[in-house]
Design a protein around this motif. Structure first.
Motif, mmCIF file in Angstrom:
data_model
loop_
_atom_site.group_PDB
_atom_site.id
_atom_site.type_symbol
_atom_site.label_atom_id
_atom_site.label_comp_id
_atom_site.label_asym_id
_atom_site.label_seq_id
_atom_site.Cartn_x
_atom_site.Cartn_y
_atom_site.Cartn_z
ATOM 1 N N UNK B 435 0.823 -1.190 0.000
ATOM 2 C CA UNK B 435 0.000 0.000 0.000
ATOM 3 C C UNK B 435 0.849 1.229 0.000
ATOM 4 N N UNK B 436 1.824 1.189 0.896
ATOM 5 C CA UNK B 436 2.694 2.353 0.947
ATOM 6 C C UNK B 436 3.416 2.582 -0.327
ATOM 7 N N UNK B 437 3.844 1.543 -0.889
ATOM 8 C CA UNK B 437 4.507 1.649 -2.181
ATOM 9 C C UNK B 437 3.547 2.172 -3.211
ATOM 10 N N UNK B 438 2.411 1.546 -3.177
ATOM 11 C CA UNK B 438 1.401 2.044 -4.128
ATOM 12 C C UNK B 438 1.085 3.474 -3.868
ATOM 13 N N UNK B 439 0.915 3.776 -2.593
ATOM 14 C CA UNK B 439 0.659 5.148 -2.276
ATOM 15 C C UNK B 439 1.735 6.028 -2.866
ATOM 16 N N UNK B 440 2.921 5.615 -2.661
ATOM 17 C CA UNK B 440 3.999 6.398 -3.242
ATOM 18 C C UNK B 440 3.905 6.450 -4.729
ATOM 19 N N UNK B 441 3.622 5.260 -5.297
ATOM 20 C CA UNK B 441 3.492 5.237 -6.735
ATOM 21 C C UNK B 441 2.408 6.176 -7.190
ATOM 22 N N UNK B 442 1.358 6.018 -6.469
ATOM 23 C CA UNK B 442 0.246 6.879 -6.838
ATOM 24 C C UNK B 442 0.683 8.317 -6.794
ATOM 25 N N UNK B 443 1.345 8.638 -5.654
ATOM 26 C CA UNK B 443 1.775 10.013 -5.543
ATOM 27 C C UNK B 443 2.699 10.372 -6.676
ATOM 28 N N UNK B 444 3.611 9.457 -6.938
ATOM 29 C CA UNK B 444 4.531 9.757 -8.029
ATOM 30 C C UNK B 444 3.798 9.843 -9.342
ATOM 31 N N UNK B 445 2.986 8.816 -9.520
ATOM 32 C CA UNK B 445 2.212 8.847 -10.777
ATOM 33 C C UNK B 445 1.431 10.145 -10.878
ATOM 34 N N UNK B 446 0.824 10.434 -9.715
ATOM 35 C CA UNK B 446 0.029 11.666 -9.775
ATOM 36 C C UNK B 446 0.902 12.845 -10.091
ATOM 37 N N UNK B 447 2.084 12.821 -9.418
ATOM 38 C CA UNK B 447 2.956 13.948 -9.689
ATOM 39 C C UNK B 447 3.382 13.958 -11.125
ATOM 40 N N UNK B 448 3.728 12.764 -11.603
ATOM 41 C CA UNK B 448 4.131 12.716 -13.014
ATOM 42 C C UNK B 448 3.009 13.189 -13.881
ATOM 43 N N UNK B 449 1.848 12.647 -13.610
ATOM 44 C CA UNK B 449 0.703 13.062 -14.403
ATOM 45 C C UNK B 449 0.558 14.554 -14.347
ATOM 46 N N UNK B 450 0.670 15.014 -13.041
ATOM 47 C CA UNK B 450 0.508 16.435 -12.933
ATOM 48 C C UNK B 450 1.527 17.144 -13.777
ATOM 49 N N UNK B 451 2.747 16.646 -13.662
ATOM 50 C CA UNK B 451 3.789 17.302 -14.404
ATOM 51 C C UNK B 451 3.506 17.255 -15.884
ATOM 52 N N UNK B 452 3.185 16.033 -16.310
ATOM 53 C CA UNK B 452 2.896 15.910 -17.730
ATOM 54 C C UNK B 452 1.761 16.837 -18.112
#
Lengths: 234, 1069
Positions: B435-452
């Motif tokens: 979960x934590x990893x996913x959470x992080x992933x999510x956050x990262x993904x979200x950040x990436x998405x956001x960035x993109x």
């Protein structure tokens, strides 16, 4: 004797309006062939009427007229014209030549319609007018004119030669010569000649003298010895 | 003692009774001559009298006043108050177009006010108008329209402005048919609309006219009615009033001119005001527009500047953004890398974990299975335990089993449970880690998405921004362009406005110029001499008068000769009587009186009969013959006493003098000579005789005949003259018929070879092409015009064919005499013969041609044969050259392959329906109209022939009579000689025949001249008669003359037959 011409109880009545004139009241006479007949009478006696009837110029009211065995009184108008044409030669008192024709032409006028005419030139010669052939009547004297007239009548070679007072308009001598001509013609050519006159002095020259009085024939007298006209004086 | 001459008088009367034939022949010849002379001479009078009575009965005007600027009510009042003016009537005359039977016609509208108005009407059918939309039409003959009562007429103006501008009602119902003395002849005048010729007239109630001035004022003059308007006294009376009107005219003209001028000036001023107003408005608008443009320019400049600034700002903002994003991306990449690391570890753990789990789970499963088994065992055991029948041991065993099982179970359960719990916990931990990893992933993904997203956003924004800037720039450019366009428009608008204003100003200037050009009003005071109908009809009467001067002379001569011969003969016959009377002592006067009385009685009788016949027959025949061409009431016969008396006196004088001469010769001679027969006329050689060559060839009878002919010279001349007169008259009569026939036959057969005339606009031509019944056609312009030379003007029709070389299929232009063809040259005019004669021009002469307002000088290059109306032919180029305008073809003339009536009717219907085709007419129709007109003239011809025959008969009878009388002796003689009746006749008739033949020949020659004279004299304005005589006419004349001669001879035959030889040859003494 030959009854060449015969008038039998010939009557001629002229009717003009209401007026009746009896020119002939029953004329009877006869004429023989080749006779020289004188018809004499007073004025109005009926001489001319007789001649006219005889010449086919007039018709009878009643009676009979015989000429050469033909009953002229019964001829139709046309037959009368034919009769006049060939059988009758007429000489008038006043010549009655056609003024517009010369002497010879006047004769030719008559001969052109006949069936057996004589030669106009010869006939003119015979009447002694050889040199006057081409003259107009106006250029001829009275006697010459009458001679032309006679020549005209003769040239037709008719059976009858009828002359109504032929010398009436001519003087004594001229008249005599005309009468001589007529007489000679009668003798030489054997033409029956009838002359009307009221001059009784010439009566002796005729073979027969018929006297007319009041429309009737008073007398018919034969002259056994007719006298040549040269010897008659009046 | 009173001297009574009753016997003499009896003699005189008896003479008449006895020679009735002779008496009657004098009566006849006098009657004939008098009838002809008096009849023909009185005819013009009758014609004029009838016309004048018609004028009087229906109040034809004595004076007509028109003005170039119209006539006002005041003018009317002024005129009314002039002394001598009986009545005055202001009215309106206007032309309009209408359609009847699908053809378009020009009609002239006259104002109707009351039955007894000046220029009134004779009601012949129907009634007078009672309502404003009713009208009267002409009660006409064949050539009129003859609109039936009850029909409706729709009128239109034929111009640009609609007719309702000038008329209240535009549709009228025909309620009555009338004739008016204003229009005697069929010619109604010319118009400037439609076909150019007024076809008919109608009368409509005056209220209909919306015009504010009268077009005509008609005036009657005191005392004029009582006079005959064809005579001088009438004009003397009328001209006094005419002058008085002319006197006031100057003043009235000025007044009228002033008022018009003022009105026009007012209009112009108004116009000027308008102009200035408009100019101000325009200027204002333009200024506004200019200002707007300036503003727009400013705005654009500002905008541009703004844009540039914005662009700059944008670009910098974008690059800032891009920088920021680049930083963020860096961080993110770092984070992602870390994540990847973590993930890797996790995954390894996970694998291990999962293996363990699987094991654990297997154990658990085993455990579960054991449990399950145990449970089952338990259950089974329990089940068995349930069974009450179970043995105790068993039960105890089982119960122990159960308890053991349950105990195991419990432990298992516990183990499992704790195992499960641990597993769970492990799983849970893993899950948590994941979960934590996913959470992080999510956050990262979200950040990436956001960035993109931010990147895209920025890109989008950049793109958008650039696009916007692009657009903005484009708009700016567009705006600039618009501005340019706007400026152009402004310039154009300005120019246009300026131009329009300039034009308007020019118009105003023009208007002012026109105003100054307005000619002063001109009044025309016209008497009846300017009235077409009056003049035309008067002309007709004059022509008859002209004839009356020639003919009667002819008859008079013949009458004189006949009289002379007859009386001479009579005197001759009575020569002897005369001589006798003289001898008795009667004076020459007494004797002469007898013959004079005879002649006079015959003459008076002849005059009475002649005048009775002449005064009735001739005027009626002539009037009716002309009546075909005019619309007139029935004839009013007039007995002209003066004429009758003078003719009678003339005739009496004639016969008296001839009688006197006849007996004078006789009376000179003395009685004796008279009583002797007349020396017959000397026969002479005639000329011919001197030519033996010819003379001898003649038959004897012919010699007589020829001599006779030349002998009686007077008779020769008389016979020849009488016969010649007869033949001449007949030839003239037939010639008249021929001449008139020529008009129809030649005009509508040879010269106008076309069958159909179509009125159209050029676009309508295609319908003619389509129509297969029209064999061939040519377009022409046909318009009315005038030819003038030296102050003589003649109305003509101008014909311009589209193709001058093709026109000879339809209109044959040729010289009348030699029939040589005439071409329409490029430059030159071909005119018709009649107008050439009227103007006195020959080929090569110059004259002026006028059409509408334009005119020019032209040279005559050909004069063509033509009989009806008058034409001038020229080529289109020449037309343009002279008149300065292009030719507008308005008619087509063509040939058809079928000219039967039904065919023509249906063809006409077809064509009229088509657009651009306005009228259709056929030459057969026109030809028929003419033929009817002409046939009626046959009566005139017939009368002439009968007169001629009567003349011949009388002359011949008389002459033959005289002939026979003169030569009665001769005739009688040849009868005596034995000529058959026929031969006698031939003798006389041979002369007659030769004389008749000579007379006929002479008559033919005289006839040719007489015919020519008459045809030229009776020529009317628009008709030329042919002068050619048909051979058949010669034939008829000769034949008829001979027939009459034969009849006479036949009658005389009986007379000859009855010539009494004895009577005729009677001796004179």
């Amino acid at each position: 004797m030959n009854k060449y011409i015969e008038f039998k109880d010939v009557k001629k009545i002229y009717q003009m309006g209401e007026v009746k004139t009896e020119a002939l009241r029953g004329a009877d006479f006869t004429i023989n062939k080749g006779e020289f007949v004188i018809i004499a009478g007073a004025s109005g006696a009926g001489k001319s009427t007789t001649l006219n009837i005889l010449g086919g110029m007039d018709t009878v009211s009643s009676g009979k007229v015989m000429v050469d065995d033909k009953e002229v009184s019964r001829f139709s108008k046309k037959e009368l014209i034919t009769y006049r044409r060939h059988d009758v030669g007429f000489v008038f008192q006043f010549y009655n030549l056609v003024q517009n024709l010369t002497a010879i032409e006047n004769i030719e006028l008559a001969t052109q319609i006949c069936k057996n005419p004589l030669d106009p030139g010869q006939v003119l010669d015979a009447v002694g007018l050889n040199e006057r052939k081409k003259n107009f009547p106006a250029q001829l004297s009275g006697g010459e004119q009458q001679r032309v007239a006679i020549a005209r009548a003769l040239a037709k070679n008719p059976k009858l030669l009828l002359c109504d007072e032929p010398t009436g308009a001519l003087d004594y001598n001229t008249g005599k010569s005309i009468l001589k001509l007529l007489q000679d013609t009668c003798r030489q050519m054997g033409v029956t000649v009838v002359v009307i006159t009221h001059n009784l002095a010439i009566a002796p020259m005729g073979d027969k003298v018929i006297r007319v009085k009041n429309g009737r024939i008073e007398s018919q007298i034969l002259n056994s010895n007719p006298i040549p006209i040269e010897r008659i004086e009046w | 003692m009173v001297v009574k001459k009753t016997a003499l008088r009896k003699d005189t009367f008896k003479d008449i009774k006895n020679s009735l034939g002779r008496f009657i022949s004098i009566v006849a010849i006098i009657a004939l001559g008098v009838a002809f002379f008096a009849g023909v001479k009185v005819s013009p009078e009758v014609m004029e009298y009838t016309a004048d009575k018609y004028y009087d009965d229906y109040n034809l005007m004595d004076l007509r006043i028109v003005s170039t600027l119209g006539l006002t009510e005041d003018d009317l009042n002024e005129i009314s108050s002039i002394p001598g003016v009986k009545h005055s009537f202001g009215t309106y005359v206007m032309d309009a177009l209408t359609q009847y039977k699908e053809n378009e016609f020009v009609i002239r509208m006259h104002g109707f006010s009351s039955e007894d108005q000046i220029n009134g009407m004779r009601l012949l059918e129907g009634r007078l108008p009672e309502k404003p939309d009713e009208c009267l039409v002409e009660f006409g003959k064949e050539v009129s329209l003859s609109l039936p009562i009850g029909s409706k007429l729709k009128l239109y103006s034929g111009k640009e402005e609609p007719i309702s501008d000038n008329l209240e009602n535009t549709e009228f119902t025909v309620v009555g048919a009338v004739q008016t003395p204003y229009y005697l002849s069929f010619e109604k005048g010319n118009s400037d609309i439609g076909s150019g010729k007024v076809r008919d007239f109608i009368m409509i109630p005056q209220e209909n006219f919306k015009l504010d001035v009268y077009t005509d004022i008609y005036v009657t003059v005191d005392g004029a009615k009582e006079l005959n308007s064809y005579k001088d006294e009438y004009f003397d009376l009328v001209s006094v009033v005419e002058d008085r009107i002319k006197d006031i005219s100057k003043n009235r003209e000025d007044i009228r001119y002033e008022s018009i001028f003022k009105e026009a000036q007012g209009e112009i001023d108004k116009g000027k005001n308008e102009y200035f107003e408009e100019k101000a408005k325009a200027d204002e608008k333009l200024n506004e527009a200019a200002k707007e443009i300036e503003d727009a320019k400013k705005e654009l400049a500002e905008g541009e500047k703004e844009l540039n600034d914005s662009e700059k700002a944008f670009i910098s903002a974008i690059s800032e953004g891009k920088e920021k994003l680049a930083d963020v991306e860096e961080d993110l990449i770092k984070g992602e890398e870390e994540y990847e690391k973590g993930l890797k570890i996790f995954n390894e753990s996970k694998i291990i974990g999962n293996e363990a789990f699987i094991k654990a789970e297997e154990e658990m499963k085993q455990g579960d299975e054991s449990r399950a088994l145990l449970e089952e065992n338990i259950s089974q055991i329990k089940a068995v335990l349930e069974n009450p029948l179970l043995p105790k041991e068993e039960r105890e065993k089982l119960t122990v089993d159960v308890r053991t099982a349950e105990g195991i179970l419990e432990k298992t359960r516990e183990a499992v449970e704790s195992g499960k719990r641990e597993l769970e916990a492990q799983k849970f931990e893993l899950v948590k880690a994941e979960e934590e990893l996913n959470k992080n992933k999510v956050i990262l993904t979200a950040s990436r998405e956001k960035l993109e997203a931010e990147k895209l956003n920025l890109i989008d924004k950049e793109r958008e921004g650039l696009l916007e800037i692009e657009n903005a720039r484009e708009e700016l450019e567009k705006g600039k362009q618009d501005l340019v366009e706007g400026e152009e428009e402004y310039i154009n608008a300005k120019e246009k406005a300026e131009k329009e204003l300039k034009d308007a100003w020019e118009k105003i200037q023009d208007g002012e110029r026109e105003l100054n050009k307005i000619e002063k009003a001109k009044w025309y005071v016209l008497d009846r001499n300017s009235h077409y109908s009056y003049v035309d009809y008067g002309g007709a009467a004059d022509r008859i008068d002209a004839i009356s001067r020639v003919f009667p002379v002819f008859f008079a001569l013949v009458a004189a000769l006949v009289c002379l011969t007859t009386m001479t003969r009579m005197v001759d016959e009575q020569r002897v009587n005369i001589g006798t009377l003289k001898a008795l002592g009667y004076s020459n006067g007494d004797i002469a009186f007898k013959y004079i009385f005879y002649a006079m009685t015959a003459t008076i009788l002849g005059c009475i009969i002649g005048i009775a016949i002449g005064y009735i027959i001739f005027p009626i025949v002539i009037f009716n013959a002309y009546g075909i061409m005019y619309l007139l009431p029935p004839v009013e016969l007039k007995f002209n006493v003066f004429l009758a008396l003078s003719v009678s006196l003339g005739a009496i004088g004639l016969t008296t003098i001839t009688s006197f001469f006849a007996c004078n010769n006789e009376l000179k001679e003395d009685p004796a000579a008279l009583m002797r027969p007349r020396a017959p006329k000397v026969g002479k050689r005639i000329l011919l005789e001197r030519i033996p060559l010819i003379w001898n060839k003649f038959n004897f009878t012919y010699k007589v005949t020829i001599r006779n002919i030349f002998r009686y010279k007077r008779r020769f001349f008389m016979t020849v003259f009488g016969i010649a007169g007869c033949t001449a008259l007949m030839l003239t009569a037939f010639g008249i018929r021929d001449s008139i026939r020529t008009v129809v036959d030649r005009q509508f057969g040879t010269l106008f070879a076309y069958d159909i005339t179509v009125g159209l606009e050029p676009e309508g031509e295609k319908y003619l092409n389509e129509n297969k019944h029209i064999e061939d056609y040519e377009l022409i312009l046909s318009e009315s015009g005038t030819l003038s030379l030296d102050n003589i003007n003649k109305d003509i029709s101008i014909i311009v064919p589209r193709n001058s070389n093709n026109i000879d299929h339809f209109i044959r232009l040729q010289d009348r005499k030699d029939e040589k063809k005439i071409h329409i040259p490029k430059k030159g005019l071909v005119i018709t013969e009649q107008v050439g004669k009227s103007l006195g021009v020959n080929i090569g002469d110059e004259l002026t041609i006028k059409s509408g307002e334009d005119k020019g000088k032209v040279e005559v290059t050909g004069i063509t044969e033509n009989y009806t109306f008058n034409y001038a032919y020229l080529s289109p180029d020449y037309y343009e050259e002279i008149f300065g305008r292009e030719v507008e073809f308005n008619q087509a003339i063509g040939t058809l392959n079928n000219t039967s009536k039904e065919f023509q009717d249906s063809l006409s219907k077809d064509l009229i329906k088509k657009d651009r085709i306005s009228s259709v007419s056929f030459n057969t129709g026109i030809r028929e109209n003419f033929e009817d007109t002409i046939n009626s003239l046959s009566y005139v011809v017939l009368v002439m022939i009968i007169s001629a025959g009567a003349l011949a008969f009388v002359v011949l009878y008389n002459l033959t009579n005289v002939n026979i009388s003169e030569r009665i002796r001769e005739i009688a003689t040849i009868k005596v000689l034995g000529f058959y009746d026929k031969e006698v006749s031939a003798y006389v008739y041979r002369e007659n025949t030769i004389l008749t033949l000579i007379g006929t020949a002479v008559g033919l020659v005289i006839g040719i001249f007489l015919h020519r004279f008459i045809m030229v004299t009776v020529e009317m304005e628009n008709i030329m008669f042919g002068l050619k005589l048909e051979p058949l006419s010669y034939g008829y004349s000769i034949a008829l003359t001979l027939v009459f001669a034969i009849i006479v001879n036949f009658v005389m035959y009986y007379k000859l037959r009855n010539v009494e030889m004895v009577e005729s040859l009677k001796s004179i003494d």
